[in-house]
Scaffold this motif. Structure first.
Motif: not given
Length: 437
Positions: A108, A135-141, A144, A174, A104, A171
């Protein structure tokens, strides 16, 4: 060159991307840049970008050591195509690599340097890669930063189609929150996310999609609904409970229990093919047609009898018993020998079917169709079975047949209501005893 982690790489190059073409201008050091991305080494990545790679949308071309078949045009040979064996060549970019590995922080940083979130040099975008790996955090990023949640890959799949494991629920949540279409079909199979969640037994995914308005009876290219797909995939003892819950949910949302696919098979046909007793019982309770016929003229009963010998761990006799108690047509007496041959290893089925007839003419020749090992393994039963030759049926059995005839398809419901002892309930419902008297 030194082998990089995660890939057997023979050759690695980087190109600047100009529109849809590559300028061919190489950058160095290629291996260090790639390694920093794969390992998620943010410090090294920042240094390399500052020193060498101001454009973070560059494309990697990777030649792997693995071979694959390729189709090539061969007009000179008068052919429309020719198969050739070549080393695998993949195209990717820094964003896709970071998303695929769940880094992540690197993702970013690349997005801060204006990496294109929708670039898909290898056919799949960074969002596809992140969702495919859960990879949920990567998906949300990525979402966004305006990644398209409905972008189709070269294989015709949206990111939601790649949410195929329990670990991809974050994922999926999101994606739908950022506008992913829950009824979007894949290009080749026309499967919606609901089909895919049903195929993998993902209850929570299904609940999410249905809550966001998924059409419960949408059909794929094989004319299957999500319910039909779930019944087809419920194959093992370990999977029974998860697929049962999936089907309960779909039926709660009023899925058509008698929907037919392109071969006119209903969900009940498929559940019977898998000898999934709990699922068969659920479908029948919800109004499944116990005598539906597919294109090949097969009833649900035919499906479980054909699969019984290969599904013994699932106790297929329970499915046979349930079908009969819900009014399934019996096997034509002259065809009973075929059932004896295919189900000889499951004598409980032979017993249940035999007891469903008022009188079944047994031939001495039938003994020849039973494999010797099955006959010896279940010697007590088969001796009692062939002892029925020319024997007049007991009055008790004739009474059972008459009661069942009168109750018809409601045997499962009416017999337990009779004011008689429980052992007699079991007798009337064709509970096998391991021997014929």
């Amino acid at each position: 060159m030194e082998q990089l982690p995660g890939l057997a790489v023979e050759k690695l190059q980087i190109f600047e991307q100009e529109g849809s073409k590559f300028s061919g201008k190489p950058h160095a050091p290629v291996e260090k840049y790639y390694e920093a991305l794969v390992k998620g080494d943010l410090k090294k990545l920042k240094a390399l970008i500052d020193q060498y790679y101001e454009d973070v949308n560059i494309v990697f071309e990777i030649n792997k050591n693995e071979l694959e078949w390729q189709v090539k045009s061969q007009a000179a040979y008068g052919l429309s195509g020719l198969w050739s064996l070549e080393y695998k060549r993949d195209l990717t970019n820094p964003l896709c690599i970071s998303a695929s590995h769940g880094h992540t922080a690197c993702l970013r940083h690349l997005l801060f340097w204006r990496a294109d979130p929708n670039a898909a040099p290898g056919g799949r975008s960074a969002l596809h890669e992140a969702c495919g790996k859960g990879h949920t955090n990567c998906t949300e990023l990525l979402l966004e930063h305006k990644a398209n949640p409905n972008l189709l890959s070269d294989e015709g799949q949206a990111p939601l189609h790649l949410c195929t494991g329990q670990d991809t629920l974050g994922c999926a949540k999101a994606l739908v929150r950022f506008g992913a279409l829950v009824n979007l079909p894949s290009e080749e199979t026309q499967e919606t996310p609901l089909h895919i969640a049903a195929r993998h037994g993902l209850y929570d995914h299904l609940q999410l999609y249905l809550r966001y308005g998924a059409t419960v009876d949408e059909k794929n290219s094989m004319e299957e609904t999500a319910l039909s797909v779930a019944c087809r995939e419920a194959k093992t003892v370990e999977d029974q409970e998860s697929y049962l819950q999936v089907c309960k949910l779909l039926l709660l949302y009023e899925a058509d229990v008698n929907t037919m696919d392109e071969e006119k098979k209903t969900p009940l046909h498929k559940a019977c093919r898998n000898a999934n007793h709990s699922l068969v019982q659920l479908l029948l309770q919800r109004g499944a047609d116990v005598n539906a016929i597919d294109y090949n003229g097969a009833y649900p009963m035919s499906c479980v009898l054909q699969a019984a010998a290969f599904k013994q761990e699932l106790k297929p006799h329970l499915t046979v018993q349930t079908l009969l108690n819900y009014g399934s047509q019996k096997i034509w007496p002259t065809a009973f020998v075929k059932v004896l041959k295919s189900c000889a290893s499951v004598p409980e089925i032979i017993e249940i079917l035999y007891n469903s007839y008022r009188q079944l003419p047994i031939s001495e020749k039938w003994v020849d169709v039973i494999p010797k090992e099955d006959f010896q393994r279940h010697l007590t039963f088969y001796e009692s079975f062939f002892a029925q030759i020319n024997r007049v049926q007991y009055l008790q059995h004739l009474c059972r047949c008459e009661i069942r005839r009168r109750f018809g398809s409601k045997c499962h419901y009416l017999i337990p209501l009779l004011p008689v002892p429980k052992p007699l309930h079991k007798y009337l419902l064709l509970e096998p005893e391991g021997i014929l008297l």
